[in-house]
Design a protein around this motif. Structure first.
Motif, short mmCIF file in Angstrom:
data_model
loop_
_atom_site.label_atom_id
_atom_site.label_comp_id
_atom_site.label_asym_id
_atom_site.label_seq_id
_atom_site.Cartn_x
_atom_site.Cartn_y
_atom_site.Cartn_z
N LEU A 102 -9.37 6.05 12.84
CA LEU A 102 -9.03 6.93 11.72
C LEU A 102 -9.15 6.20 10.39
N ALA A 103 -8.76 4.93 10.37
CA ALA A 103 -8.90 4.14 9.14
C ALA A 103 -10.37 3.99 8.76
N ALA A 104 -11.23 3.82 9.75
CA ALA A 104 -12.67 3.70 9.47
C ALA A 104 -13.23 5.03 8.96
N VAL A 105 -12.80 6.13 9.55
CA VAL A 105 -13.26 7.45 9.12
C VAL A 105 -12.78 7.76 7.71
N SER A 106 -11.62 7.21 7.31
CA SER A 106 -11.07 7.50 5.99
C SER A 106 -11.89 6.88 4.86
N GLN A 107 -12.84 6.00 5.18
CA GLN A 107 -13.74 5.39 4.19
C GLN A 107 -12.99 4.51 3.18
N ILE A 108 -11.83 4.01 3.58
CA ILE A 108 -11.07 3.10 2.74
C ILE A 108 -11.23 1.70 3.31
N GLY A 109 -11.43 0.74 2.45
CA GLY A 109 -11.64 -0.63 2.91
C GLY A 109 -10.50 -1.14 3.76
N LEU A 110 -10.85 -1.96 4.74
CA LEU A 110 -9.85 -2.50 5.66
C LEU A 110 -8.82 -3.36 4.93
N VAL A 111 -9.17 -3.90 3.76
CA VAL A 111 -8.26 -4.77 3.03
C VAL A 111 -6.99 -4.03 2.62
N TRP A 112 -7.10 -2.72 2.37
CA TRP A 112 -5.92 -1.94 2.00
C TRP A 112 -4.93 -1.86 3.15
N TYR A 113 -5.43 -1.63 4.35
CA TYR A 113 -4.55 -1.54 5.52
C TYR A 113 -3.97 -2.90 5.88
N LEU A 114 -4.79 -3.94 5.75
CA LEU A 114 -4.28 -5.29 6.01
C LEU A 114 -3.20 -5.67 5.01
N GLY A 115 -3.34 -5.18 3.77
CA GLY A 115 -2.30 -5.43 2.78
C GLY A 115 -0.98 -4.81 3.17
N GLY A 116 -1.04 -3.60 3.73
CA GLY A 116 0.19 -2.97 4.20
C GLY A 116 0.84 -3.73 5.33
N THR A 157 0.81 -1.21 0.00
CA THR A 157 0.00 0.00 0.00
C THR A 157 0.84 1.27 0.00
N LEU A 158 2.15 1.14 0.27
CA LEU A 158 2.99 2.32 0.33
C LEU A 158 3.04 2.99 -1.05
N GLY A 159 2.74 4.28 -1.08
CA GLY A 159 2.76 5.04 -2.32
C GLY A 159 1.44 5.07 -3.06
N GLN A 160 0.46 4.30 -2.61
CA GLN A 160 -0.84 4.29 -3.28
C GLN A 160 -1.78 5.29 -2.62
N TYR A 161 -2.57 5.93 -3.46
CA TYR A 161 -3.54 6.92 -2.97
C TYR A 161 -4.93 6.49 -3.41
N VAL A 162 -5.85 6.38 -2.45
CA VAL A 162 -7.22 6.00 -2.73
C VAL A 162 -8.09 7.24 -2.52
N GLU A 163 -8.67 7.72 -3.59
CA GLU A 163 -9.42 8.98 -3.53
C GLU A 163 -10.77 8.77 -2.85
N ARG A 164 -11.03 9.57 -1.84
CA ARG A 164 -12.30 9.59 -1.13
C ARG A 164 -12.59 11.04 -0.72
N THR A 165 -13.74 11.24 -0.08
CA THR A 165 -14.12 12.59 0.39
C THR A 165 -14.23 12.60 1.91
N SER A 166 -13.44 11.80 2.58
CA SER A 166 -13.52 11.68 4.03
C SER A 166 -12.86 12.86 4.71
N PRO A 167 -13.15 13.08 5.99
CA PRO A 167 -12.47 14.15 6.74
C PRO A 167 -10.96 13.97 6.79
N VAL A 168 -10.49 12.73 6.81
CA VAL A 168 -9.05 12.49 6.84
C VAL A 168 -8.40 12.94 5.53
N HIS A 169 -9.07 12.70 4.41
CA HIS A 169 -8.55 13.15 3.12
C HIS A 169 -8.48 14.67 3.04
N ARG A 170 -9.43 15.35 3.66
CA ARG A 170 -9.50 16.81 3.55
C ARG A 170 -8.51 17.52 4.46
N LEU A 171 -7.87 16.81 5.36
CA LEU A 171 -6.89 17.46 6.23
C LEU A 171 -5.68 17.93 5.44
#
Length: 270
Positions: free
Chosen positions: A57-71, A8-22
């Motif tokens: 924070l990962a849940a708020v980011s609206q990115i699937g847990l599979v991405w973080y588990l991959g990392g 997952t390092l270097g990958q960006y998953v576009e969402r509209t979550s509060p974490v993305h907007r920081l």
């Protein structure tokens, strides 16, 4: 074979979550602060609360847990190998188990838990940063944070650009590696053999074309930047300017408050 889900390092998953907007500067400072916390804390409850915060924070980011588990999966073998060496080759403390030259002590067991917690926490925090921050925004954040150092003569702009390009090329190289692996498997290569020695031997023919592709991509990028008149340096200006908002200030204050609480809890539990 899905390498893109395991690195997952270097990958960006576009969402509209509060974490993305920081602001990226907030997330970069947050990552540095989390790194400092992981090497400062030594208690299990402190690490547990920090892990809960990262999961939230990962849940708020609206990115699937599979991405973080991959990392986490990409470093699990490194973490286990480090933990095994620390567990069986630490002689300090009271022995809990002994078999010939292998000894497990209470100090070694505690140190092993700390190593695993620190590695997994750092990988989770880094994945959270890269998955929610665009590479260009990350470059701008690094450059703005390093502006005071540029007055000392350090090439901050060039360093930020190199970091951005390196992160950008990781997914590209993973895609190229996956294509090469599928091509080798179509020709009979046994890349999924349960025998680790055979798997390593099958991966060797992939390394040469992968390095060639990486150098070719770097050369093409250098030619493209030079043909467009890129010179870098302090005269370069970002097209998108970073804007520090109220939410960024609140996030920084919340991070500071949580950090003070974790350090206080860690001091009590020692």
């Amino acid at each position: 074979m899905e390498l893109m889900r395991h690195v997952t390092l270097g990958q960006y998953v576009e969402r509209t979550s509060p974490v993305h907007r920081l602001d990226p500067r907030v997330k970069l400072l947050g990552l540095v602060w989390v790194m400092a916390l992981t090497f400062r804390m030594v208690s299990g409850p402190g690490f547990a609360l920090l892990a809960v915060g990262l999961v939230l924070l990962a849940a708020v980011s609206q990115i699937g847990l599979v991405w973080y588990l991959g990392g986490l999966r990409s470093v699990v073998w490194l973490a286990l190998l480090t933990a095994v060496f620390n567990l069986f080759f630490t002689s300090e403390g009271h022995p809990l188990w002994r078999w010939h030259v292998l000894v497990v002590t209470d100090v070694g067991l505690h140190g092993t838990g700390l190593i695993l917690a620190r590695i997994l926490t750092l990988v989770m925090a880094t994945s959270l940063l890269t998955l929610t921050t665009a590479p260009l925004a990350l470059t701008d954040g690094l450059e703005r944070l390093g502006t005071p150092l540029s007055r000392l003569g350090l090439p901050i702009h060039e360093i930020a650009l190199m970091v951005s390009i390196a992160l950008r090329f990781i997914p590209t190289l993973m895609e190229q590696a996956e294509r090469l692996m599928k091509a080798q498997m179509a020709r009979g290569a046994d890349l999924e053999s349960p025998n680790p020695v055979r798997r390593v031997q099958a991966l060797v023919p992939i390394l040469v074309p992968l390095f060639v592709a990486a150098f070719r991509a770097a050369d093409d990028l250098a030619d493209a930047m030079e043909s467009r008149g890129y010179r870098g340096g302090p005269r370069a200006r970002a097209f998108r300017q970073l804007q520090w908002k109220l939410g960024d200030t609140l996030a920084g204050l919340m991070l500071s408050g949580v950090s003070v609480g974790l350090l206080a809890l860690d001091g009590i539990m020692r």
